[in-house]
Design an enzyme around this catalytic site. Structure first.
Site, mmCIF file in Angstrom:
data_model
loop_
_atom_site.group_PDB
_atom_site.id
_atom_site.type_symbol
_atom_site.label_atom_id
_atom_site.label_comp_id
_atom_site.label_asym_id
_atom_site.label_seq_id
_atom_site.Cartn_x
_atom_site.Cartn_y
_atom_site.Cartn_z
ATOM 1 N N HIS A 139 8.997 37.981 51.810
ATOM 2 C CA HIS A 139 7.817 37.322 51.220
ATOM 3 C C HIS A 139 7.434 36.081 52.012
ATOM 4 O O HIS A 139 8.272 35.421 52.617
ATOM 5 C CB HIS A 139 8.082 36.918 49.764
ATOM 6 C CG HIS A 139 9.334 36.114 49.570
ATOM 7 N ND1 HIS A 139 10.581 36.681 49.531
ATOM 8 C CD2 HIS A 139 9.528 34.780 49.413
ATOM 9 C CE1 HIS A 139 11.493 35.741 49.349
ATOM 10 N NE2 HIS A 139 10.884 34.571 49.282
ATOM 11 N N HIS B 274 5.781 32.350 51.312
ATOM 12 C CA HIS B 274 5.398 31.341 50.323
ATOM 13 C C HIS B 274 4.113 30.685 50.826
ATOM 14 O O HIS B 274 4.006 30.361 52.018
ATOM 15 C CB HIS B 274 6.430 30.212 50.244
ATOM 16 C CG HIS B 274 7.771 30.597 49.709
ATOM 17 N ND1 HIS B 274 8.159 30.288 48.434
ATOM 18 C CD2 HIS B 274 8.818 31.243 50.280
ATOM 19 C CE1 HIS B 274 9.404 30.705 48.239
ATOM 20 N NE2 HIS B 274 9.831 31.293 49.353
HETATM 21 P P1 AMP Z 1 13.201 32.459 48.458
HETATM 22 O O1 AMP Z 1 14.166 31.466 47.864
HETATM 23 O O2 AMP Z 1 12.526 32.027 49.718
HETATM 24 O O3 AMP Z 1 13.867 33.814 48.575
HETATM 25 O O4 AMP Z 1 12.018 32.579 47.417
HETATM 26 C C1 AMP Z 1 12.086 33.321 46.255
HETATM 27 C C2 AMP Z 1 11.092 32.729 45.307
HETATM 28 O O5 AMP Z 1 10.859 33.669 44.272
HETATM 29 C C3 AMP Z 1 11.579 31.441 44.634
HETATM 30 O O6 AMP Z 1 10.684 30.381 44.969
HETATM 31 C C4 AMP Z 1 11.551 31.778 43.147
HETATM 32 O O7 AMP Z 1 11.099 30.711 42.344
HETATM 33 C C5 AMP Z 1 10.599 32.955 43.094
HETATM 34 N N1 AMP Z 1 10.828 33.871 41.986
HETATM 35 C C6 AMP Z 1 12.006 34.410 41.584
HETATM 36 N N2 AMP Z 1 11.817 35.218 40.512
HETATM 37 C C7 AMP Z 1 10.493 35.197 40.247
HETATM 38 C C8 AMP Z 1 9.664 35.811 39.251
HETATM 39 N N3 AMP Z 1 10.171 36.613 38.307
HETATM 40 N N4 AMP Z 1 8.339 35.565 39.276
HETATM 41 C C9 AMP Z 1 7.825 34.732 40.211
HETATM 42 N N5 AMP Z 1 8.535 34.124 41.165
HETATM 43 C C10 AMP Z 1 9.855 34.333 41.192
#
Ligand code: AMP
Ligand code: ZN
Length: 146
Positions: free
Chosen positions: A107, A109
């Protein structure tokens, strides 16, 4: 959608969002890509853009799907910029635990930034000692495969 395997689907919250088995505030979706708000935003309006197929990271997503993601990321960033009016934004992707990745479905951000938001990377910069800058660049150059 393509799962690496059933295990990754069962354990991947983003795959469950794609399948509408988990709730999310979806901003946009098409055949290949979906974008939704991050549940733990650095700043309000912090969004994620992900492929509908499950790939673990930046190195494993096929380049044609990466093209789609990049295009959508620019469109969503533009919408965040005109609606929320931040002072700037970061587009980042964390890859690997060491880099802070917590969801192992690739993903981007999109983080809207404000002058006084108090969120900053504060690296302790290293030095290249004794000509090692050239050693590093040689090592990397030899591995570049286009
Ligand atoms: P990363 O730490 O770069 O892998 O980013 C993962 C992101 O996904 C984090 O910023 C979390 O807050 C976000 N995240 C995890 N679960 C969910 C969810 N159910 N809905 C929206 N965002 C999420
Ligand atoms: Zn997934």
């Amino acid at each position: 959608m393509l799962f690496n395997n059933y295990f990754s689907y069962m354990n991947c919250i983003f795959c469950q969002i794609i399948e509408k088995k988990a709730k999310a505030e979806i901003l946009y979706e098409n055949e290949h890509v979906i974008s939704f708000l991050d549940i733990r935003p650095v700043n309000l309006g912090h969004a994620l853009v992900i492929p509908k197929n499950h790939y673990t990271n930046f190195l494993t997503i096929p380049v044609n799907e990466l093209d789609e993601i990049i295009k959508v990321t620019q469109k969503i960033t533009s919408a965040i910029f005109s609606s929320i009016k931040p002072d700037g934004f970061n587009i980042i992707t964390n890859n690997g635990v060491a880099a802070g990745q917590s969801v192992f479905h690739f993903h981007f951000h999109i983080i809207p930034r404000f002058d006084e938001d108090n969120f900053a990377f504060r690296p302790i910069f290293k030095n290249y000692e004794n000509n090692s800058m050239k050693d590093f660049s040689d090592k990397i150059r030899i591995e570049i495969k286009l």
